[in-house]
Motif scaffolding. Structure first.
Motif, PDB file in Angstrom:
ATOM      1  N   GLU A  90      22.224 -23.335 -45.297  1.00  0.00           N
ATOM      2  CA  GLU A  90      21.445 -22.105 -45.423  1.00  0.00           C
ATOM      3  C   GLU A  90      20.391 -22.223 -46.525  1.00  0.00           C
ATOM      4  OE1 GLU A  90      21.456 -19.643 -43.188  1.00  0.00           O
ATOM      5  OE2 GLU A  90      22.892 -20.931 -42.152  1.00  0.00           O
ATOM      6  N   HIS A  91      20.754 -22.847 -47.636  1.00  0.00           N
ATOM      7  CA  HIS A  91      19.776 -23.027 -48.712  1.00  0.00           C
ATOM      8  C   HIS A  91      18.654 -23.960 -48.259  1.00  0.00           C
ATOM      9  CE1 HIS A  91      18.864 -24.166 -53.149  1.00  0.00           C
ATOM     10  NE2 HIS A  91      18.024 -23.263 -52.698  1.00  0.00           N
ATOM     11  N   LEU A  92      19.007 -25.019 -47.531  1.00  0.00           N
ATOM     12  CA  LEU A  92      17.987 -25.927 -47.002  1.00  0.00           C
ATOM     13  C   LEU A  92      17.053 -25.184 -46.051  1.00  0.00           C
ATOM     14  CD1 LEU A  92      16.754 -28.739 -46.722  1.00  0.00           C
ATOM     15  CD2 LEU A  92      18.459 -29.216 -44.942  1.00  0.00           C
ATOM     16  N   LYS A  93      17.595 -24.333 -45.199  1.00  0.00           N
ATOM     17  CA  LYS A  93      16.754 -23.550 -44.288  1.00  0.00           C
ATOM     18  C   LYS A  93      15.803 -22.645 -45.072  1.00  0.00           C
ATOM     19  CE  LYS A  93      19.100 -21.787 -40.649  1.00  0.00           C
ATOM     20  NZ  LYS A  93      20.254 -21.349 -39.825  1.00  0.00           N
ATOM     21  N   GLU A  94      16.291 -22.036 -46.170  1.00  0.00           N
ATOM     22  CA  GLU A  94      15.438 -21.179 -47.006  1.00  0.00           C
ATOM     23  C   GLU A  94      14.287 -21.975 -47.617  1.00  0.00           C
ATOM     24  OE1 GLU A  94      17.939 -19.382 -49.954  1.00  0.00           O
ATOM     25  OE2 GLU A  94      19.202 -18.414 -48.448  1.00  0.00           O
ATOM     26  N   ILE A  95      14.602 -23.163 -48.127  1.00  0.00           N
ATOM     27  CA  ILE A  95      13.553 -23.995 -48.742  1.00  0.00           C
ATOM     28  C   ILE A  95      12.534 -24.418 -47.697  1.00  0.00           C
ATOM     29  CG2 ILE A  95      13.112 -26.269 -49.765  1.00  0.00           C
ATOM     30  CD1 ILE A  95      15.674 -25.842 -51.405  1.00  0.00           C
ATOM     31  N   LYS A 100       7.094 -23.277 -44.732  1.00  0.00           N
ATOM     32  CA  LYS A 100       6.667 -23.067 -43.336  1.00  0.00           C
ATOM     33  C   LYS A 100       7.236 -24.103 -42.373  1.00  0.00           C
ATOM     34  CE  LYS A 100       3.571 -19.874 -44.632  1.00  0.00           C
ATOM     35  NZ  LYS A 100       4.115 -19.313 -45.818  1.00  0.00           N
ATOM     36  N   PHE A 101       8.476 -24.519 -42.597  1.00  0.00           N
ATOM     37  CA  PHE A 101       9.167 -25.418 -41.686  1.00  0.00           C
ATOM     38  C   PHE A 101      10.283 -24.656 -41.010  1.00  0.00           C
ATOM     39  CE2 PHE A 101       7.373 -28.370 -44.733  1.00  0.00           C
ATOM     40  CZ  PHE A 101       6.855 -29.348 -43.905  1.00  0.00           C
ATOM     41  N   CYS A 102      10.671 -25.113 -39.849  1.00  0.00           N
ATOM     42  CA  CYS A 102      11.774 -24.516 -39.112  1.00  0.00           C
ATOM     43  C   CYS A 102      12.802 -25.593 -38.849  1.00  0.00           C
ATOM     44  CB  CYS A 102      11.258 -23.947 -37.787  1.00  0.00           C
ATOM     45  SG  CYS A 102      12.569 -23.265 -36.776  1.00  0.00           S
ATOM     46  N   LEU A 103      14.044 -25.347 -39.194  1.00  0.00           N
ATOM     47  CA  LEU A 103      15.126 -26.302 -38.977  1.00  0.00           C
ATOM     48  C   LEU A 103      16.080 -25.717 -37.952  1.00  0.00           C
ATOM     49  CD1 LEU A 103      16.349 -28.991 -39.896  1.00  0.00           C
ATOM     50  CD2 LEU A 103      17.616 -27.711 -41.623  1.00  0.00           C
ATOM     51  N   LEU A 104      16.271 -26.422 -36.865  1.00  0.00           N
ATOM     52  CA  LEU A 104      17.148 -25.957 -35.800  1.00  0.00           C
ATOM     53  C   LEU A 104      18.434 -26.769 -35.808  1.00  0.00           C
ATOM     54  CD1 LEU A 104      14.525 -25.753 -32.920  1.00  0.00           C
ATOM     55  CD2 LEU A 104      15.325 -23.903 -34.385  1.00  0.00           C
TER      56      LEU A 104
END
Length: 113
Positions: A90-95, A100-104
């Motif tokens: 979750e922290h990686l997704k926030e960063i 402006k990146f999206c992690l799926l």
């Protein structure tokens, strides 16, 4: 999409010389690398960015030592942010969202079990 790739400073320089620097959007940098630590590497990467300004991108430190002193070392070496290890999804997704990146994430199919 996101293409995760191991790159040392030499690979960044080769990509820059090959005019492929637009492929690099964000650098996740381990502060505790064995040969050259992340602080030294960040200084070298920022030196490269000064020579090739259009290559500039955020540098995010990955560190298991999240003390005020460590954060200052990250900032002083030119890193733009940090994430603690072990990395929390979750922290990686926030960063990534901040830049402006999206992690799926996909769940393994029942066949993969």
């Amino acid at each position: 999409g996101i293409n995760a790739e191991y790159m040392g400073i030499e690979m960044l320089e080769r990509k820059a010389m090959a005019s492929r620097f637009k492929e690099i959007k964000l650098v996740l940098l381990d502060c505790s690398m064995p040969i050259k630590n992340g602080f030294e590497t960040a200084l070298e990467i920022n030196s490269l960015f000064k020579r090739i300004p259009e290559m500039e991108c955020p540098i995010i430190a990955c560190t298991g030592h999240v003390s005020p002193e460590e954060i200052i070392k990250c900032q002083n070496s030119g890193m733009d942010g940090f994430i603690s290890k072990p990395v929390d999804k979750e922290h990686l997704k926030e960063i990534l969202a901040e830049y402006k990146f999206c992690l799926l994430y996909t769940s393994p199919s029942p066949r993969d079990s």
